[in-house]
Write an enzyme that holds these catalytic residues in place. Structure first.
Site, PDB file in Angstrom:
ATOM      1  NE  ARG A   1      -2.041  -1.082   3.709  1.00 52.36           N
ATOM      2  CZ  ARG A   1      -1.855   0.014   4.180  1.00 52.36           C
ATOM      3  NH1 ARG A   1      -2.060   1.231   4.066  1.00 52.36           N
ATOM      4  NH2 ARG A   1      -1.078  -0.169   5.542  1.00 52.36           N
TER       5      ARG A   1
ATOM      6  CE  LYS B   1      -5.480  -4.186   5.655  1.00 50.30           C
ATOM      7  NZ  LYS B   1      -6.076  -4.750   6.909  1.00 50.30           N
TER       8      LYS B   1
ATOM      9  CG  HIS C   1      -5.760  -4.457  11.489  1.00 47.78           C
ATOM     10  ND1 HIS C   1      -4.583  -3.785  11.460  1.00 47.78           N
ATOM     11  CD2 HIS C   1      -6.042  -5.173  10.431  1.00 47.78           C
ATOM     12  CE1 HIS C   1      -3.961  -4.456  10.366  1.00 47.78           C
ATOM     13  NE2 HIS C   1      -4.758  -5.355   9.740  1.00 47.78           N
TER      14      HIS C   1
ATOM     15  CB  SER D   1       3.816  -6.681  10.230  1.00 45.49           C
ATOM     16  OG  SER D   1       4.543  -7.392   9.448  1.00 45.49           O
TER      17      SER D   1
ATOM     18  CE  LYS E   1      -3.168  -8.980  12.534  1.00 42.47           C
ATOM     19  NZ  LYS E   1      -3.898  -9.623  11.365  1.00 42.47           N
ATOM     20  CB  THR E   2      -1.527 -14.751  10.998  1.00 44.88           C
ATOM     21  OG1 THR E   2      -1.912 -13.668  10.262  1.00 44.88           O
ATOM     22  CG2 THR E   2      -2.019 -16.051   9.613  1.00 44.88           C
TER      23      THR E   2
ATOM     24  CG  ASP F   1      -6.363  -8.364   8.106  1.00 44.61           C
ATOM     25  OD1 ASP F   1      -5.556  -8.131   8.922  1.00 44.61           O
ATOM     26  OD2 ASP F   1      -6.524  -7.509   7.088  1.00 44.61           O
TER      27      ASP F   1
ATOM     28  NE  ARG G   1       0.639  -8.812   2.702  1.00 41.23           N
ATOM     29  CZ  ARG G   1       0.135  -8.654   3.739  1.00 41.23           C
ATOM     30  NH1 ARG G   1      -0.895  -9.427   4.411  1.00 41.23           N
ATOM     31  NH2 ARG G   1       0.600  -7.571   4.336  1.00 41.23           N
TER      32      ARG G   1
END
Length: 538
Positions: A61, A202, A222, A240, A244-245, A259, A324
């Site tokens: 982004r 986003k 988020h 990041s 989290k994932t 997410d 990604r």
């Protein structure tokens, strides 16, 4: 004042498309979109059947090139500044007119989809793309209505994504040739000059972050979310690199989403229909669920290959470290089909503290939860970016500052209201970073131990444990935890030089205070009372 969302889009995508001379592909299935990409030489298949593409100049982004139209609906509500950059309505209108002309003779891929698994808060989206693989991304990441869904033809928001169209900064008042523009009056998002698909995802997240708190008292988050066999929901917030994932992917719990979620009065619900996972250094032993999800028709962005093969080299950062994988959520075996769960029972704020100060797990009071939510802290370590030679603090309000159109305190206050309404919710601060010293001296906290602490919290094993209060941050550190060595639960005990720890803790506390100063004017007194600076004076 804010406009209602449940009325037709002022820009009717179907009227525009009917007048276009383009070839239009409407709601193509995933297999067709993959084949159309291959037929046009825009991608290749990996050995697992994933579609591999490159997004060109932009592999992430571009936050400095995201604008919001400043008009009567946004002028007094949006938190204007470096994050939410204003643009005049006439500039948007001129760009829209030029983009409409630009795509008149192009092939277009159009998709009707929506965001928000809870029907009460569903946001209908029409996406117009100039490549089949960008439309495949939307197929995966947005929710896909059933063929017989009576709301299928509803149109509220439109995304017009045309990477080939470049703005003229001198005329269009953009910073450079690429741009993302959000117009809340016309319910449109314009994206030009960038093929990075995350701008679409986003963009809609930012829209929901504006609409849901205002109109529905829903807290947009988020975070990732999963659910146990008894219907107990856990939320995982983190920037990041904090895990989290990884921590939300649990074979014993159903994944609600990885997410973006909303917390309504009666539920937590996923905004999306898929996952957009970072896959640099992806390994089946560390993240088996994500690794297994990368199959046909997953979209892989900017990955490299082992020489002479179509086997993906996940360690290859030759194009970008932000490689990604976009795939439908049902690629995760234990994903919940109806991505709505109960009110959360446990909330985890994840931080990778490279200073080695914060405890591996600690319980937060309501006001501490609001304060740490507003802080959104983690740390960068040496080698992650050019010029980073020692740990550097990173703060992102609400763990997603760049996606917040409203002032961050609005979201923190709403979190506080949710916790008041549901006092049984437990909020935990989890450090997945360093212990025994800062980065370069100490060591990374074992993932095995982190998982054990998270599981202990979820299973209620920490509820009756005795706690010790951290002297600088005031959070409650359990004295024991099943499956975890007692000596690591208090970070000070892991440092050989206790005075060095105290000095490091004071330094980090001051960084928290410095960051929170920008929110003092808008923050409530109870949030300010949770500042480490005040705790040290007590």
């Amino acid at each position: 004042m804010i406009m209602e969302t449940k009325h037709p889009n002022p820009f009717r995508a179907d009227y525009f498309l009917a007048a276009a001379s383009s070839t239009i592909y409407l709601n193509q299935d995933a297999n067709t979109l993959v084949q159309q990409t291959l037929d046009r030489g825009q991608g290749k298949l990996s050995d697992t059947g994933a579609l591999c593409i490159q997004t060109g100049k932009f592999t992430g982004r571009s936050p400095k090139d995201r604008f919001i139209v400043r008009d009567k609906f946004t002028e007094n509500t949006v938190d204007w500044g470096e994050i939410n950059i204003p643009i005049a309505p006439e500039i948007f209108d001129n760009l829209l007119e030029k983009m409409e002309a630009f795509i008149q003779d192009k092939e277009l891929w159009v998709r009707h989809c929506y965001a928000g698994a809870n029907p009460s808060y569903r946001l209908h989206v029409t996406v117009i793309n100039t490549t089949p693989w960008a439309n495949l991304f939307c197929h995966h990441l947005f929710l896909r209505p059933a063929v017989d869904d009576p709301e299928n033809d509803q149109q509220e928001w439109t995304i017009l994504q045309v990477p080939e169209f470049l703005a003229n900064p001198a005329i269009d008042q953009t910073r450079q040739e690429n741009f993302t523009m959000i117009n809340f009056s016309k319910k449109m998002i314009l994206i030009g000059g960038s093929a990075y698909t995350g701008e679409m995802k986003k963009g809609i997240f930012s829209v929901l972050n504006f609409i849901l708190p205002h109109q529905y008292n829903v807290l947009p988050m988020h975070c990732s979310a999963n659910e146990g066999e008894q219907g107990d929901v856990a939320l995982f917030f983190g920037l990041s690199g904090t895990g989290k994932t990884t921590l939300s992917a649990d074979v014993n719990r159903k994944l609600i989403g990885d997410d973006e979620h909303g917390w309504a009065d009666d539920s937590v619900f996923n905004f999306e229909g898929g996952c957009y996972a970072k896959c640099i250094d992806l390994h089946p032993d560390k993240e088996p669920q994500i690794y297994a999800a990368i199959k046909h028709p997953t979209l892989l962005e900017n990955v490299g290959f082992f020489s002479g093969t179509n086997k993906v080299d996940f360690s290859d950062a030759g194009i970008t470290e932000n490689t990604r994988a976009a795939y439908p959520i049902d690629h995760i075996k234990n994903a919940k089909e109806y991505a709505v769960g109960n009110i959360p029972k446990n909330i985890f704020f994840l931080t990778c503290d490279a200073f080695g100060v914060l405890p591996p797990i600690a319980k937060l009071t309501k006001v501490q939860a609001m304060y740490h939510f507003l802080s959104g802290y983690t740390a960068k370590v040496a080698g992650t970016e050019v010029g980073v030679r020692e740990p550097q603090s990173t703060f992102s309000a609400c763990f997603g500052r760049v996606f917040l159109p409203l002032h961050p305190t609005r979201y923190a206050e709403l979190l506080g209201k949710k916790l008041d309404a549901y006092p049984e919710v437990n909020v935990w601060l989890v450090n997945t970073g360093w212990t025994g010293g800062a980065y370069g001296i100490g060591k990374r906290i074992s993932l095995h131990h982190t998982r054990a602490m998270v599981q202990a919290a979820i299973q209620g094993h920490l509820t009756d444990q005795p706690y010790t209060r951290h002297p600088h941050f005031g959070v409650l550190m359990p004295k024991t935890c099943p499956g975890v060595p007692v000596e690591i639960l208090n970070p000070r005990n892991t440092w050989k030089n206790k005075e060095a720890y105290d000095k490091q803790a004071e330094t980090l506390a001051k960084l928290f205070v410095q960051h929170s100063e920008q929110y003092q004017a808008e923050a409530s007194q109870e949030i300010r009372n949770a500042s480490p600076g005040l705790i040290q004076k007590v």
